[in-house]
Scaffold this motif. Structure first.
Motif, PDB file in Angstrom:
ATOM      1  N   ALA A 396      34.685 -22.609 -46.360  1.00 55.04           N
ATOM      2  CA  ALA A 396      34.874 -21.175 -46.148  1.00 55.04           C
ATOM      3  C   ALA A 396      33.892 -20.383 -46.998  1.00 55.04           C
ATOM      4  CB  ALA A 396      36.314 -20.779 -46.476  1.00 55.04           C
ATOM      5  N   ARG A 397      33.651 -20.839 -48.208  1.00 54.81           N
ATOM      6  CA  ARG A 397      32.686 -20.156 -49.082  1.00 54.81           C
ATOM      7  C   ARG A 397      31.274 -20.238 -48.502  1.00 54.81           C
ATOM      8  NH1 ARG A 397      36.232 -22.459 -52.943  1.00 54.81           N
ATOM      9  NH2 ARG A 397      34.931 -24.311 -53.244  1.00 54.81           N
ATOM     10  N   ARG A 398      30.907 -21.393 -47.941  1.00 57.65           N
ATOM     11  CA  ARG A 398      29.591 -21.538 -47.295  1.00 57.65           C
ATOM     12  C   ARG A 398      29.470 -20.581 -46.108  1.00 57.65           C
ATOM     13  NH1 ARG A 398      28.702 -26.320 -44.582  1.00 57.65           N
ATOM     14  NH2 ARG A 398      26.486 -25.853 -44.508  1.00 57.65           N
ATOM     15  N   TYR A 399      30.519 -20.520 -45.325  1.00 54.43           N
ATOM     16  CA  TYR A 399      30.560 -19.647 -44.145  1.00 54.43           C
ATOM     17  C   TYR A 399      30.321 -18.202 -44.558  1.00 54.43           C
ATOM     18  CZ  TYR A 399      33.102 -17.162 -40.328  1.00 54.43           C
ATOM     19  OH  TYR A 399      33.500 -16.314 -39.330  1.00 54.43           O
ATOM     20  N   LEU A 400      31.030 -17.730 -45.567  1.00 53.22           N
ATOM     21  CA  LEU A 400      30.914 -16.335 -45.986  1.00 53.22           C
ATOM     22  C   LEU A 400      29.546 -16.050 -46.588  1.00 53.22           C
ATOM     23  CD1 LEU A 400      34.468 -15.821 -47.515  1.00 53.22           C
ATOM     24  CD2 LEU A 400      33.563 -14.787 -45.417  1.00 53.22           C
ATOM     25  N   GLN A 401      29.026 -16.988 -47.349  1.00 54.17           N
ATOM     26  CA  GLN A 401      27.710 -16.782 -47.963  1.00 54.17           C
ATOM     27  C   GLN A 401      26.640 -16.629 -46.885  1.00 54.17           C
ATOM     28  OE1 GLN A 401      26.488 -19.892 -50.629  1.00 54.17           O
ATOM     29  NE2 GLN A 401      24.617 -18.853 -51.228  1.00 54.17           N
ATOM     30  N   TRP A 402      26.729 -17.445 -45.844  1.00 61.05           N
ATOM     31  CA  TRP A 402      25.737 -17.353 -44.772  1.00 61.05           C
ATOM     32  C   TRP A 402      25.842 -16.006 -44.062  1.00 61.05           C
ATOM     33  CZ3 TRP A 402      26.256 -17.344 -39.254  1.00 61.05           C
ATOM     34  CH2 TRP A 402      25.038 -17.441 -38.581  1.00 61.05           C
ATOM     35  N   LEU A 403      27.051 -15.549 -43.801  1.00 61.72           N
ATOM     36  CA  LEU A 403      27.221 -14.277 -43.114  1.00 61.72           C
ATOM     37  C   LEU A 403      26.693 -13.117 -43.951  1.00 61.72           C
ATOM     38  CD1 LEU A 403      30.734 -14.617 -41.438  1.00 61.72           C
ATOM     39  CD2 LEU A 403      28.492 -14.703 -40.344  1.00 61.72           C
ATOM     40  N   GLU A 404      26.821 -13.225 -45.257  1.00 58.80           N
ATOM     41  CA  GLU A 404      26.331 -12.155 -46.135  1.00 58.80           C
ATOM     42  C   GLU A 404      24.805 -12.069 -46.111  1.00 58.80           C
ATOM     43  OE1 GLU A 404      28.067 -13.280 -49.801  1.00 58.80           O
ATOM     44  OE2 GLU A 404      30.088 -12.579 -49.274  1.00 58.80           O
ATOM     45  N   GLU A 405      24.144 -13.200 -45.818  1.00 62.58           N
ATOM     46  CA  GLU A 405      22.679 -13.236 -45.851  1.00 62.58           C
ATOM     47  C   GLU A 405      22.072 -13.312 -44.450  1.00 62.58           C
ATOM     48  OE1 GLU A 405      21.965 -16.690 -48.177  1.00 62.58           O
ATOM     49  OE2 GLU A 405      22.763 -15.825 -50.030  1.00 62.58           O
ATOM     50  N   ILE A 406      22.867 -13.015 -43.431  1.00 62.41           N
ATOM     51  CA  ILE A 406      22.457 -13.262 -42.052  1.00 62.41           C
ATOM     52  C   ILE A 406      21.277 -12.393 -41.644  1.00 62.41           C
ATOM     53  CG2 ILE A 406      23.955 -11.564 -40.922  1.00 62.41           C
ATOM     54  CD1 ILE A 406      24.700 -13.900 -38.962  1.00 62.41           C
ATOM     55  N   ARG A 407      20.432 -12.964 -40.794  1.00 62.19           N
ATOM     56  CA  ARG A 407      19.250 -12.266 -40.299  1.00 62.19           C
ATOM     57  C   ARG A 407      19.309 -12.206 -38.773  1.00 62.19           C
ATOM     58  NH1 ARG A 407      13.868 -14.625 -42.824  1.00 62.19           N
ATOM     59  NH2 ARG A 407      14.497 -16.469 -41.645  1.00 62.19           N
ATOM     60  N   PRO A 408      18.443 -11.398 -38.149  1.00 65.18           N
ATOM     61  CA  PRO A 408      18.426 -11.380 -36.691  1.00 65.18           C
ATOM     62  C   PRO A 408      18.198 -12.780 -36.121  1.00 65.18           C
ATOM     63  CG  PRO A 408      17.184  -9.528 -37.543  1.00 65.18           C
ATOM     64  CD  PRO A 408      17.524 -10.391 -38.728  1.00 65.18           C
ATOM     65  N   TRP A 409      18.761 -13.038 -34.969  1.00 66.05           N
ATOM     66  CA  TRP A 409      18.748 -14.358 -34.341  1.00 66.05           C
ATOM     67  C   TRP A 409      17.795 -14.317 -33.152  1.00 66.05           C
ATOM     68  CZ3 TRP A 409      23.721 -16.142 -31.291  1.00 66.05           C
ATOM     69  CH2 TRP A 409      23.488 -17.405 -30.705  1.00 66.05           C
ATOM     70  N   CYS A 410      16.810 -15.167 -33.156  1.00 72.04           N
ATOM     71  CA  CYS A 410      15.912 -15.297 -32.014  1.00 72.04           C
ATOM     72  C   CYS A 410      16.647 -16.101 -30.948  1.00 72.04           C
ATOM     73  CB  CYS A 410      14.621 -16.005 -32.426  1.00 72.04           C
ATOM     74  SG  CYS A 410      13.495 -16.278 -31.043  1.00 72.04           S
ATOM     75  N   ILE A 411      16.976 -15.467 -29.826  1.00 70.49           N
ATOM     76  CA  ILE A 411      17.837 -16.101 -28.830  1.00 70.49           C
ATOM     77  C   ILE A 411      17.081 -16.566 -27.585  1.00 70.49           C
ATOM     78  CG2 ILE A 411      19.935 -14.912 -29.555  1.00 70.49           C
ATOM     79  CD1 ILE A 411      19.502 -12.934 -27.260  1.00 70.49           C
ATOM     80  N   SER A 412      15.790 -16.247 -27.465  1.00 70.34           N
ATOM     81  CA  SER A 412      15.041 -16.667 -26.276  1.00 70.34           C
ATOM     82  C   SER A 412      14.331 -17.992 -26.538  1.00 70.34           C
ATOM     83  CB  SER A 412      14.031 -15.593 -25.870  1.00 70.34           C
ATOM     84  OG  SER A 412      13.284 -15.143 -26.985  1.00 70.34           O
ATOM     85  N   ARG A 413      14.243 -18.812 -25.479  1.00 72.16           N
ATOM     86  CA  ARG A 413      13.613 -20.129 -25.579  1.00 72.16           C
ATOM     87  C   ARG A 413      12.651 -20.287 -24.407  1.00 72.16           C
ATOM     88  NH1 ARG A 413      15.419 -19.367 -29.659  1.00 72.16           N
ATOM     89  NH2 ARG A 413      16.927 -20.506 -30.920  1.00 72.16           N
ATOM     90  N   GLN A 414      11.516 -20.881 -24.690  1.00 69.32           N
ATOM     91  CA  GLN A 414      10.487 -21.034 -23.670  1.00 69.32           C
ATOM     92  C   GLN A 414      10.702 -22.359 -22.916  1.00 69.32           C
ATOM     93  OE1 GLN A 414       9.742 -19.609 -26.948  1.00 69.32           O
ATOM     94  NE2 GLN A 414      10.302 -17.883 -25.611  1.00 69.32           N
ATOM     95  N   LEU A 415      11.824 -22.395 -22.222  1.00 69.26           N
ATOM     96  CA  LEU A 415      12.221 -23.575 -21.464  1.00 69.26           C
ATOM     97  C   LEU A 415      12.534 -23.173 -20.030  1.00 69.26           C
ATOM     98  CD1 LEU A 415      14.757 -25.035 -24.066  1.00 69.26           C
ATOM     99  CD2 LEU A 415      12.377 -25.724 -23.782  1.00 69.26           C
ATOM    100  N   TRP A 416      12.753 -24.180 -19.175  1.00 71.24           N
ATOM    101  CA  TRP A 416      13.161 -23.915 -17.799  1.00 71.24           C
ATOM    102  C   TRP A 416      14.611 -24.304 -17.550  1.00 71.24           C
ATOM    103  CZ3 TRP A 416       8.364 -26.020 -14.655  1.00 71.24           C
ATOM    104  CH2 TRP A 416       7.299 -25.142 -14.843  1.00 71.24           C
ATOM    105  N   TRP A 417      15.159 -25.143 -18.400  1.00 75.02           N
ATOM    106  CA  TRP A 417      16.537 -25.616 -18.207  1.00 75.02           C
ATOM    107  C   TRP A 417      17.450 -24.816 -19.120  1.00 75.02           C
ATOM    108  CZ3 TRP A 417      19.865 -27.919 -15.231  1.00 75.02           C
ATOM    109  CH2 TRP A 417      21.013 -28.525 -15.740  1.00 75.02           C
ATOM    110  N   GLY A 418      18.332 -24.051 -18.532  1.00 69.38           N
ATOM    111  CA  GLY A 418      19.241 -23.252 -19.334  1.00 69.38           C
ATOM    112  C   GLY A 418      19.625 -21.978 -18.606  1.00 69.38           C
ATOM    113  N   HIS A 419      20.203 -21.052 -19.343  1.00 75.56           N
ATOM    114  CA  HIS A 419      20.603 -19.762 -18.786  1.00 75.56           C
ATOM    115  C   HIS A 419      19.395 -18.827 -18.806  1.00 75.56           C
ATOM    116  CE1 HIS A 419      24.967 -20.582 -18.780  1.00 75.56           C
ATOM    117  NE2 HIS A 419      24.716 -21.288 -19.860  1.00 75.56           N
ATOM    118  N   GLN A 420      18.793 -18.618 -17.649  1.00 78.98           N
ATOM    119  CA  GLN A 420      17.632 -17.727 -17.589  1.00 78.98           C
ATOM    120  C   GLN A 420      18.066 -16.300 -17.907  1.00 78.98           C
ATOM    121  OE1 GLN A 420      15.395 -18.100 -13.989  1.00 78.98           O
ATOM    122  NE2 GLN A 420      13.755 -16.724 -14.652  1.00 78.98           N
ATOM    123  N   LEU A 421      17.228 -15.612 -18.661  1.00 81.88           N
ATOM    124  CA  LEU A 421      17.590 -14.261 -19.101  1.00 81.88           C
ATOM    125  C   LEU A 421      17.801 -13.341 -17.896  1.00 81.88           C
ATOM    126  CD1 LEU A 421      15.040 -13.679 -22.014  1.00 81.88           C
ATOM    127  CD2 LEU A 421      17.344 -14.589 -22.140  1.00 81.88           C
TER     128      LEU A 421
END
Length: 861
Positions: A396-421
């Protein structure tokens, strides 16, 4: 009873396929969606990759989840264990691309549509492997409603979330520095990057100072481990508090090999004690430099392309070279032109891709990002307020520490297999919606979403969200999530965020972070290292019950080494329970019906011990203490029930025994055995289900998997009987040890006088189990020729004709001599500083443990 007489041991290979088919055909694992979620019990399996095969982590987590699911099903709760697999974008695409290479073609030659069709065909052929393997483990999942993260309705849910977050301003597109994986040809998130310690060369490179006066230094020396990226430098930075360089701020240097002028800037990020104290700033190829560049409005140049080769911007001498080749070439050019001042080894951490294993190249790329701060705050509060409880607390302490330091998440992937945007472009227009825009000239974004984006919806999208379905009402929020710590951030935190954002509720109330099973030598399990152990091989060898028991028994909140001994212990337990049940069913009164019958002290003892086992097992399962749950069951079933109670009551089961006594003990045995099977079922389901089929009466459910957890009967608790029989057992063990030490014949009854109180009800049991003949009053004063210490006093031996009393002492002396020798050897080894310093820590720790065990054994003598 039919068929048991000829079977002297439990045969998993014969029983398990038959039992799993009975379970599946019963419909028990696919409950009706009814009732409120708070009264039901649901678990969403961490979806294994569609590419996957069962590994030891899956087996451990499967055993944990199944123990919980079976236990709560037996409590009478409507229970659903949602099963499914993840499309695993990069991993699956890589598998199919490999097969295309073997065919002499590629995805580019096929084109997107044909390639995606090939992946679907691959999934149809291989994607069900791990699901079938979960059946081998005995996992009681809902196989009738298997889900896949690319199911049509699941894909609609993913698109809905993307569109909603985009319109809320939480998803945006930007040029930003990302972790580029040349191996997969895609950006990946921070959490898919593994840092490895490597030793590179640290180069000191001279950057000529423009306009340097004759009496001042003519150059600024920078230190770098990546000279190939200097071709994209846009500044040199120094710490404004560093007296050596502060006066240079505002001046300019000339970039070697390129001859571009660079400003010297001041930034407190620069560490004055690293290298020369001057830092080359390459915003296009380093995350820290990127931030410096944004603070100082520097250009972002890229000399490394997405293919891992140098771009045209690197200049004709270096264009097209692999990065590693370019480094050699740049160093050579610096040496030729006189710019290289020093070289020295430098050990540091370097990012590598979890997916492809290639070294990460930080590149500025136009990608889709997701702001996390607004989502992270409620997810953190859910854990702080214990709305979501993470076990153990350290996670739980690890979880909270990560959330406190969280950064924007790059969610796009240059693939063909997956959920196309769900994004379309036309000129400067961008259309984000669930459906394509009207009109001509629109082009859909070719990128797909990070696999973790879609899996973050798993607990509710698998139940039909965004539709209001009976399944969603009945089984969301889910009850518990069991997972490994390495996806606490990748998956768990994101599920909490998405659950709160889109359903208004947390996706689960408890998260159990299980241990990682290491190889027996302490290394990580890996096929490439030769340390992997296939759980299916272990199931073939020992049976699923044995593997389940062993994994639960070795589980912990810490990483643990795989223990073959605990799996063998589980196999022994299954065989012991099977044979004990066979003995009971072959010897009880055929007319007897299961019912508590506390006629004797041993009956009262086993009934009381059964009550405690029921209570402790329930508490341990509900407290996620699986090791103690499994080992506690072992102690009760193997030790107290099979080794002691059955032996204590054997005379009352003889055909010549008193009919009333035989009927009474038969009823008691059947009751204890029936409840023991139910008690052990969540841990070892196959053997208990097989025995239940022979034991059950007409009123019992056909399947033990559908039976109720044994009800508590506190009135059967009997502490005085527990203490009395425990004392007698300890006395029997002491006397048996003495008999062994003097070479006493197994069937010889030794005349003794019991000189200890507290055996009024158990003296006869002690005498029979230890082969003693208790003296009468006429031998009350007979001299003792030997004594055996027992709880509360001693057993005086009155006649030892034919026994060698000195043998015991000689054995003790010989054992002590051997132990002292081994202790001296171990102490000498640990006193050797070279051994302690050079041997692997696991070996040193094992030697220390061995020494402690030897000392304890000697003290016990």
């Amino acid at each position: 009873m039919a068929g048991l007489e000829s079977r002297t041991r439990f045969e998993p290979s014969e029983v398990e396929p038959r039992i799993i088919e009975r379970w599946l055909s019963s419909g028990l694992f696919s409950p009706e969606a009814a009732g409120p979620a708070a009264e039901n019990y649901s678990v969403a399996i961490p979806p294994p990759n569609v590419t996957g095969a069962l590994h030891m982590g899956h087996a451990l987590n499967g055993a944990i989840q199944d123990a919980l699911v079976r236990y709560h099903r037996m409590l009478g709760r409507r229970t659903r264990w949602t099963l499914g697999t993840d499309h695993a974008g990069i991993a699956t695409q890589t598998q199919v691309e490999k097969s295309l290479v073997q065919e002499g073609t590629s995805r580019e030659e096929l084109g997107r549509e044909a390639f995606v069709q090939r992946v679907w065909a691959w999934r149809e052929r291989y994607g069900g492997t791990i699901v079938e393997q979960f059946k081998r483990l005995g996992a009681s999942c809902d196989y009738q409603h298997e889900r896949f993260t690319l199911d049509e309705d699941y894909a609609q849910a993913v698109a809905r979330v993307f569109v909603d977050l985009y319109h809320a301003g939480l998803i945006y597109r930007d040029h930003y520095l990302v972790n580029w994986d040349p191996g997969s040809g895609s950006a990946i998130s921070d959490l898919e990057v593994a840092d490895r310690e490597v030793t590179d060369t640290l180069y000191d490179v001279a950057y000529p100072l423009i306009g340097a006066a004759p009496d001042e230094a003519q150059e600024v020396i920078v230190a770098t481990v990546r000279p190939e990226t200097m071709l994209a430098d846009t500044a040199v930075a120094v710490n404004p508090l560093d007296e050596r360089h502060a006066h240079l701020i505002g001046r300019r240097v000339r970039l070697p090999l390129v001859n571009r002028e660079l400003p010297i800037i001041g930034d407190e990020y620069v560490k004055a004690d690293f290298g020369t104290g001057a830092l080359k700033v390459t915003p296009g190829h380093d995350p820290n430099d990127f931030e410096i560049g944004r603070r100082h409005d520097l250009n972002q140049l890229s000399v490394i392309g997405e293919d891992g080769r140098m771009t045209d911007l690197a200049g004709p001498r270096f264009t097209g070279l692999e990065v590693s080749e370019a480094q050699v070439a740049v160093v050579q050019a610096l040496r030729e032109q006189g710019y290289l001042r020093a070289e020295r080894p430098y050990t540091h951490t370097v990012p590598y891709s979890h997916r492809s294993g290639r070294r990460i190249e930080p590149l500025v790329s136009l990608q889709w990002f997701m702001r996390m701060d607004e989502l992270a705050a409620p997810a953190a509060e859910a854990v702080r307020s214990a709305t979501v409880r993470i076990h153990p607390a350290s996670q739980a302490r690890r979880y909270l520490q990560w959330l406190e330091e969280i950064r924007p998440w790059c969610i796009s992937r240059q693939l063909w297999w997956g959920h196309q945007l769900p994004v379309w472009y036309r000129g400067q227009e961008t259309h984000v919606a669930l459906t394509p825009p009207e009109g001509d000239g629109w082009r859909r974004d070719e990128d797909v979403l990070d696999t973790w984006f879609s899996s973050a919806l798993w607990p509710f999208a698998t139940l039909g969200w965004p539709q209001t379905t009976p399944e969603l009402d009945a089984f969301y929020p889910t009850s518990v999530l069991s997972t490994a710590r390495d996806i606490l951030f990748l998956w768990v935190a994101r599920m909490v965020m998405m659950g709160l954002r889109f359903t208004g509720e947390v996706p689960f109330s408890d998260v159990y972070v299980h241990s990682v099973i290491q190889a027996p030598d302490g290394r990580r399990m890996s096929k490439s290292l030769g340390t992997g152990i296939d759980p299916l091989d272990e199931i073939d060898r020992h049976g699923a019950d044995a593997v389940r028991f062993g994994l639960l028994a070795m589980s912990s909140s810490q990483d643990v080494r795989y223990s073959p001994e605990k799996v063998q212990q589980g196999q022994g337990l299954a065989n012991k329970l099977f044979n004990a049940s066979r003995f009971v069913l072959m010897h009880v009164d055929p007319a007897a019906r299961a019912a508590p019958a506390p006629e004797t002290i041993e009956d009262r003892w086993i009934l009381s011990r059964l009550e405690r086992a029921k209570q402790q097992t329930a508490e341990r399962l509900e407290g996620y203490d699986f090791s103690h749950a499994a080992l506690g069951l072992y102690d009760f079933v193997f030790g107290e029930l099979c080794d002691w109670y059955l032996e204590l009551v054997k005379p009352r089961l003889e055909p010549a025994a008193d009919a009333e006594a035989r009927a009474s003990v038969s009823a008691n045995l059947l009751h204890v055995l029936s409840e023991t099977l139910a008690l052990a079922h969540p841990v070892i389901p196959f053997v208990t289900e097989e025995i239940h089929a022979h034991l059950r009466s007409a009123s019992d459910p056909e399947l033990l998997a559908g039976a109720r957890w044994p009800a508590a009967h506190p009135e059967l608790l009997d502490e005085p009987s527990e203490r009395a029989v425990a004392r007698a057992i300890e006395a029997v063990q002491a006397v048996r040890g003495w008999r062994d030490s003097v070479g006493c014949a197994p069937r010889l009854e030794v005349p003794v006088r019991l000189e200890a109180p507290g055996y009024e009800q158990t003296g006869g049991l002690l005498a029979r189990m230890a082969r003693l003949r208790l003296a009468g009053e006429e031998q009350a004063s007979a001299p003792a020729v030997a004594t055996v210490a027992v709880p509360g006093g001693s057993v005086a031996v009155l006649d030892v004709s034919g026994l060698d009393l000195g043998a015991a002492q000689r054995r003790v002396q010989e054992s002590a001599r051997r132990l002292r020798s081994e202790i001296a050897r171990a102490e000498g080894k640990l006193a050797n500083a070279g051994f302690v310093a050079k041997a692997p820590p696991a070996v040193v720790e094992a030697e220390r443990a061995k020494l402690a065990a030897l000392r304890a054994e000697l003290e016990a003598l």
